[in-house]
Design an enzyme around this catalytic site. Structure first.
Site, short mmCIF file in Angstrom:
data_model
loop_
_atom_site.label_atom_id
_atom_site.label_comp_id
_atom_site.label_asym_id
_atom_site.label_seq_id
_atom_site.Cartn_x
_atom_site.Cartn_y
_atom_site.Cartn_z
N GLY A 11 0.21 -1.68 -0.02
CA GLY A 11 -0.42 -0.39 0.09
C GLY A 11 0.84 1.66 0.16
O GLY A 11 1.78 1.38 -1.02
N ARG B 19 -16.09 17.66 61.11
CA ARG B 19 -16.35 19.31 60.49
C ARG B 19 -15.92 20.42 61.13
O ARG B 19 -15.73 21.01 60.40
CB ARG B 19 -17.48 19.42 59.67
CG ARG B 19 -17.75 20.09 58.10
CD ARG B 19 -19.12 20.00 57.39
NE ARG B 19 -18.71 18.46 57.10
CZ ARG B 19 -18.18 18.55 55.62
NH1 ARG B 19 -16.95 19.22 55.66
NH2 ARG B 19 -17.85 16.74 55.41
N GLU C 49 10.46 24.12 47.93
CA GLU C 49 10.61 22.99 47.46
C GLU C 49 10.87 23.13 45.90
O GLU C 49 11.73 22.61 45.65
CB GLU C 49 9.90 21.35 48.31
CG GLU C 49 10.43 21.73 49.32
CD GLU C 49 11.25 20.46 49.20
OE1 GLU C 49 12.05 19.63 48.75
OE2 GLU C 49 11.79 19.90 50.90
N HIS D 128 2.10 18.98 52.23
CA HIS D 128 1.01 18.05 51.90
C HIS D 128 0.37 17.74 51.75
O HIS D 128 -0.91 17.34 52.16
CB HIS D 128 1.69 17.48 53.85
CG HIS D 128 3.10 17.27 54.63
ND1 HIS D 128 3.85 16.70 54.06
CD2 HIS D 128 2.75 17.67 55.60
CE1 HIS D 128 4.33 17.33 55.01
NE2 HIS D 128 4.49 18.12 55.85
N TYR E 174 13.03 7.72 47.35
CA TYR E 174 12.95 6.76 47.67
C TYR E 174 10.64 6.85 48.37
O TYR E 174 10.62 7.71 47.55
CB TYR E 174 13.27 6.50 49.72
CG TYR E 174 13.59 8.27 50.35
CD1 TYR E 174 12.77 8.66 50.50
CD2 TYR E 174 14.75 8.74 50.16
CE1 TYR E 174 12.57 10.20 50.86
CE2 TYR E 174 14.98 9.98 50.74
CZ TYR E 174 14.06 10.22 51.28
OH TYR E 174 13.89 11.97 51.86
N LYS F 67 7.58 -14.57 17.81
CA LYS F 67 8.04 -16.60 17.54
C LYS F 67 9.00 -16.67 17.03
O LYS F 67 9.69 -17.70 18.01
CB LYS F 67 6.62 -16.73 17.40
CG LYS F 67 6.45 -18.54 17.46
CD LYS F 67 5.13 -19.53 17.45
CE LYS F 67 6.02 -20.84 17.38
NZ LYS F 67 4.40 -21.13 17.61
N THR G 199 -1.82 -10.14 3.78
CA THR G 199 -0.17 -10.78 4.18
C THR G 199 -1.18 -11.59 4.61
O THR G 199 -0.62 -12.20 5.09
CB THR G 199 0.34 -9.41 5.49
OG1 THR G 199 -0.70 -9.21 5.99
CG2 THR G 199 0.78 -8.55 4.47
N GLY H 135 8.86 24.91 52.86
CA GLY H 135 9.78 23.89 51.95
C GLY H 135 8.39 23.53 51.70
O GLY H 135 8.09 22.40 51.37
N ILE I 95 -5.29 -6.47 11.63
CA ILE I 95 -5.48 -7.70 11.78
C ILE I 95 -4.54 -8.68 10.76
O ILE I 95 -3.49 -9.24 12.14
CB ILE I 95 -6.97 -8.38 10.66
CG1 ILE I 95 -7.74 -8.23 11.19
CG2 ILE I 95 -6.94 -9.55 11.22
CD1 ILE I 95 -8.11 -8.17 12.82
N THR J 168 2.96 2.58 2.66
CA THR J 168 4.13 2.46 1.99
C THR J 168 5.52 2.36 1.12
O THR J 168 6.88 2.64 1.03
CB THR J 168 4.81 0.97 3.80
OG1 THR J 168 3.77 1.82 4.41
CG2 THR J 168 6.17 0.83 4.04
#
Length: 525
Positions: free
Chosen positions: A37, A446, A338, A286, A222, A140, A69, A315, A129, A39
């Protein structure tokens, strides 16, 4: 078995990035190229010698290219075990020649279904497909076949062929084969997720099945604590792929930590509420906002946000909804932060801010996705929900008190409601003139949240009188509202929906409060 020299290659790609140069190099090494096609057309127009796949199969492409194909001479040429005499004999008897390389990427199914106006028929037509079938056959038999799905691997393959007499190494073929099965599994999952969505269209239930893939993008120093290991992962699910680098660039500073990532998510999630509006500043500690403000200039917005709580920002993380200018940057530079996050940095600002080595500077390149699924893990499974992206407009508000709110009160209530959505429950937020006055977050009661918000305002020397108060969920009793009235609030925004709403409304009327219901709560656990 020695590494097989690549003599014949099958090339058929939807994403044609780099394919012409790659095939030109293959041709120069004497590799015979077969293609299909679009390509094939591009290769031939570029002066590269390439033949149609039909010259192998002896059969034309039919049914609009759906069948081209899927043929024994293709899959036999890929799957034949080269040192198996029986396989080799059957190949010769059936006129099957070996194919040593497959260069295939798939129809852009995920990109197609991501389009807002895509039709079901268009989506189905973009289910590949032949491509996955060839890839799986080649992968494979990776002992003999080199399979390439990603243009980023073209250079590696060519380098190995040049240094290895036209062959690739077994380790490389195995890595490329692994990429095939990762690609096809993700591709099939995207199709399944789309079809599940088509089955469930109009329904409100969570999907029956979700496939999530995590690919490590960054190592964290960490986790939440130094004894915990952690990483940051690209998330791939039925809604596509998303990662830190899609949305941000870290321009300066040491590595980002696990907690930094959580705070960046919290800060940008809130500052996005003000995208396209007047200058706004969000200060996070936080994951909770400790100061938010909006003003005519960015520096004024920063000073107002900072004045809400002059201790917690040290910070902390600061996010801006407009480019960071020098005047604001100089004000921010007076304290240690930060992370700073901005959509742009004006001339000279980065140079000035980079003088502090420990400060991280982050560029937000584009808006965060809103309509996405959120995932939260537990020790016994995964919770999945739609992101809380619903917007409440003024037209959605229901005034439930005798007194109507004035324009300033409405502005402050809407401002407070945007913020309450991003504060851990239970949430109480006091706002006045586009500035947080007090924030109470994450308490079991609350009433306790209200007390904390009030005490924070007192510590900062801010007057609650005349403010608007937002509660992320309904007031179950009148006591919470009475505490706000006693503090000096004059207007209240809350979801409503308590069995004691009438009691709460009556208390508001007795204290001359204006109160509106949103009919939407914003619990944040």
């Amino acid at each position: 078995m020695s590494d097989p020299v690549i003599k014949r290659a099958l090339v058929s790609v939807s994403d044609k990035t780099g394919i012409v140069d790659f095939c030109r190099e293959l041709g120069a090494m004497g590799v015979e190229i077969f293609s299909t096609g679009g390509t094939l057309r591009i290769l031939q127009e570029s002066g590269i010698e390439a033949a149609s796949i039909s010259t192998i199969t002896g059969f034309p492409e039919i049914m609009d290219g759906r069948v081209k194909t899927l043929h024994p001479k293709i899959h036999g040429g890929l799957l034949a075990v080269r040192d198996n005499e029986d396989h080799v004999g059957q190949a010769k008897a059936n006129g099957i020649e070996f194919i040593d390389m497959v260069v295939v990427n798939l129809y852009p199914f995920e990109a197609t279904v991501a389009k807002p106006d895509v039709t079901f028929e268009e989506a189905i037509e973009n289910i590949d497909i032949g491509g996955p079938s060839m890839l799986r056959s080649a992968a494979k038999n990776n002992e003999s076949v080199t399979v390439v799905t990603d243009s980023a691997d073209y250079a590696t393959v060519l380098d190995e062929m040049r240094s290895n007499n036209g062959a690739t190494r077994p380790e490389t073929r195995l890595t490329l084969a692994r990429k095939v099965f990762e690609l096809t599994s993700r591709y099939d999952r995207a199709i399944a997720d789309y079809l599940i969505g088509a089955e469930e269209s109009g329904e409100t239930e969570a999907p029956a099945a979700i496939s999530v893939k995590l690919e490590k993008e960054l190592d964290m120093r960490y986790g939440e604590n130094p004894h915990q290991s952690a990483g940051f992962y690209r998330l791939v699910d039925g809604q596509g792929s998303r990662c830190f680098d899609d949305f941000f660039d870290k321009l300066h500073g040491k590595e980002l930590s696990y907690n930094n990532m959580l705070d960046i998510a919290a800060a940008t999630g809130l500052v996005e509420e003000f995208r396209g509006e007047d200058p706004a500043v969000v200060i996070i500690k936080h994951t909770n906002p400790c100061g938010v403000a909006q003003a005519g200039t960015l520096v004024d917005a920063y000073r107002k946000a900072f004045s809400t709580d002059t201790q917690s920002p040290f910070g902390g993380i600061i996010a801006f909804n407009v480019p960071l200018d020098m005047e604001t940057a100089l004000a921010v530079d007076e304290i240690f932060t930060e992370i700073l996050i901005a959509p742009a940095y004006e001339d000279g600002v980065l140079d000035m801010l980079m003088k502090k080595k420990n400060r991280r500077l982050v560029l937000q390149k584009k808006a965060l996705l809103q309509e996405v699924m959120e995932y939260k893990s537990t020790q016994f499974g995964m919770l999945v929900q739609d992101r809380d992206s619903k917007i409440v407009s003024r037209e959605d508000l229901k005034v439930v008190t005798k007194r109507q709110p004035d324009e300033q009160e409405l502005d402050d209530m809407m401002f407070a409601w945007k913020i309450a959505k991003h504060v851990k429950s239970n949430t109480i937020v006091y706002v006045k003139n586009g500035q947080t006055i007090g924030v109470g977050a994450g308490q079991m009661s609350r009433i306790d949240s209200a007390k904390i918000a009030r005490s924070k305002a007192a510590e900062a020397g801010l007057d609650i009188k005349g403010s608007a108060v937002a509660s992320d969920a309904f007031f179950p009793f009148a006591d919470g509202l009475l505490a706000a009235a006693e503090a000096g609030a004059t207007s209240v925004i809350q979801p409503g929906g308590s069995i004691r709403d009438d009691e709460v409304i009556a208390a508001a009327d007795e204290n001359n409060l204006a109160m509106v219901f949103t009919s939407m709560r914003h619990f944040k656990h």
